[in-house]
Scaffold this motif. Sequence first.
Motif, mmCIF file in Angstrom:
data_model
loop_
_atom_site.group_PDB
_atom_site.id
_atom_site.type_symbol
_atom_site.label_atom_id
_atom_site.label_comp_id
_atom_site.label_asym_id
_atom_site.label_seq_id
_atom_site.Cartn_x
_atom_site.Cartn_y
_atom_site.Cartn_z
ATOM 1 N N CYS A 1 -6.639 -19.903 -8.169
ATOM 2 C CA CYS A 1 -7.329 -18.713 -8.666
ATOM 3 C C CYS A 1 -8.760 -19.086 -9.022
ATOM 4 O O CYS A 1 -9.114 -20.268 -9.126
ATOM 5 N N LYS A 2 -9.574 -18.070 -9.196
ATOM 6 C CA LYS A 2 -10.953 -18.263 -9.619
ATOM 7 C C LYS A 2 -11.396 -17.030 -10.389
ATOM 8 O O LYS A 2 -11.218 -15.907 -9.938
ATOM 9 N N LYS A 3 -11.945 -17.261 -11.555
ATOM 10 C CA LYS A 3 -12.432 -16.150 -12.379
ATOM 11 C C LYS A 3 -13.803 -16.500 -12.945
ATOM 12 O O LYS A 3 -14.168 -17.674 -13.069
ATOM 13 N N LYS A 4 -14.547 -15.473 -13.276
ATOM 14 C CA LYS A 4 -15.870 -15.675 -13.851
ATOM 15 C C LYS A 4 -15.747 -15.962 -15.344
ATOM 16 O O LYS A 4 -14.889 -15.405 -16.025
ATOM 17 N N CYS A 5 -16.597 -16.834 -15.827
ATOM 18 C CA CYS A 5 -16.630 -17.099 -17.262
ATOM 19 C C CYS A 5 -17.167 -15.859 -17.978
ATOM 20 O O CYS A 5 -18.102 -15.204 -17.489
ATOM 21 N N ARG A 6 -16.579 -15.558 -19.102
ATOM 22 C CA ARG A 6 -17.006 -14.364 -19.826
ATOM 23 C C ARG A 6 -18.413 -14.551 -20.383
ATOM 24 O O ARG A 6 -18.809 -15.640 -20.785
#
Length: 463
Positions: A293-298
């Motif tokens: 998975c890959k998500k953007k840092c808040r």
Amino acid sequence: MIMMKTCIMLILIYYFNNVSLALLQANLLTKHYKELLKKMHKMFNGDEVLLNINEYEYPKTNETLRQLHKQQWLDYYKCLKEIYADIKQDRIIYPSALIALEGTSVTLECQICISPLEMYTTSLEWYFNSSNSKSSKVKNTLHDGKGIVNSPDNRYIIMYNVKLEQAGAYWCEVGHTVGSIYYLHVDSNMEPVNVYPDRASYILQTTMMKNVSEYKLKVYTTWATWSSCSTCDAVGIKQRYGYCTVSLLEMSDHKSFINKRNKLPCKSRFLPEQVRLIPIIKNKKIEIMRQYCKKKCRKDVIFEVRDNMGNILESANNSAGIFSMIQEMPKPLPSIARNVIYEKHNKKIKLVCPGNLNADVPIVWRIDDKIIIPSHIKSQSNGRIHINPQMQILFESLKFEDANIYSCSQNNEIAGIIKLVVVGEIEFKLNHHIILVGAIVIISVFFIIFWKAFKQRMRYTMH
């Protein structure tokens, strides 16, 4: 003449006193009349129909409160509809049996429907009775802390990094109303698990279901929700756990040992032992589905105070732990857990992350600032060191060079630190026959010395 002046003075004093009193009463009446007109004006214009009323109970002309009020009642009726559909004609609320792997998270939701009229006048409390408790009447109140997080309204609780001692019964109460009971079984992670690294094998596994015709049961896997991604702005891992579950093939009117919402975990103590020992049930392992998975840092949460012209008067970066004086007191973050482990050379050991940041996020291990990649450390150590599916470091045989400081993190923040110290072991191999001969020699020497000393004393006495 003097008498006449005195009489005139008395008449004037009486007159002026009456006039002042009349004017004062007129002012009071006018003020009271104005207040009465003001209230009547508010009543007829819809601004205020009832006095001294809770604005959440009667939102007046506030459209935002009206929508909130409406949604609360809709949620209340929806809750009642679901409860009545669940209990059906029997009017019986069955408890729920759950299972969780040690170190994972569990969410429990209160099944009591609270109307908006009682929402702000009653309190909801959670209670716990341990599986090790000798009495079922013992109940302990659950509070925030030690991996337990309550929602703002206490409607649900989340337990992170579940321990074996947390197995037991959980329930919520509102006044004299008791909600449905959850029986939680915490499974140790000593047994192997099946890991499915791709989507195809996961779909194949979820469609597999085995029947036990002898007991009219079906055996399948119940999957938990996906965890969050292990890191941000980079490729990470998310995972979910699957637990063996049994249920009836057909719902019947007669009572059965499966009466907890028609399903039970295979390892639940409420399942009869002869059923747990069925090979299909006994040999079914805990399963893990894992995906990249890959998500953007808040982004940073900035709190700003502006004036009427829009100019910034104050700015505080909440993400950096800076808060304004006019903000509410923030909840303290979980402290970093630290542990020091001493273990002997050539021994087998398992490192478990000692902390949790109250997040359902896979653990990432580091030595200094370097991330430990499971596949790399396994190949470099020729299988002597590996990370299991529960993200625990296993050493098959400790070496002196394994002594180091290991840190585990979640969401790029440190959750725990372990200092591993490897100590040497000195083994003395002794022969019991040699010990016996040596003891005899030592005793003989002492006896000879004692006998010579005794003879010498006897000689001096005779002289």
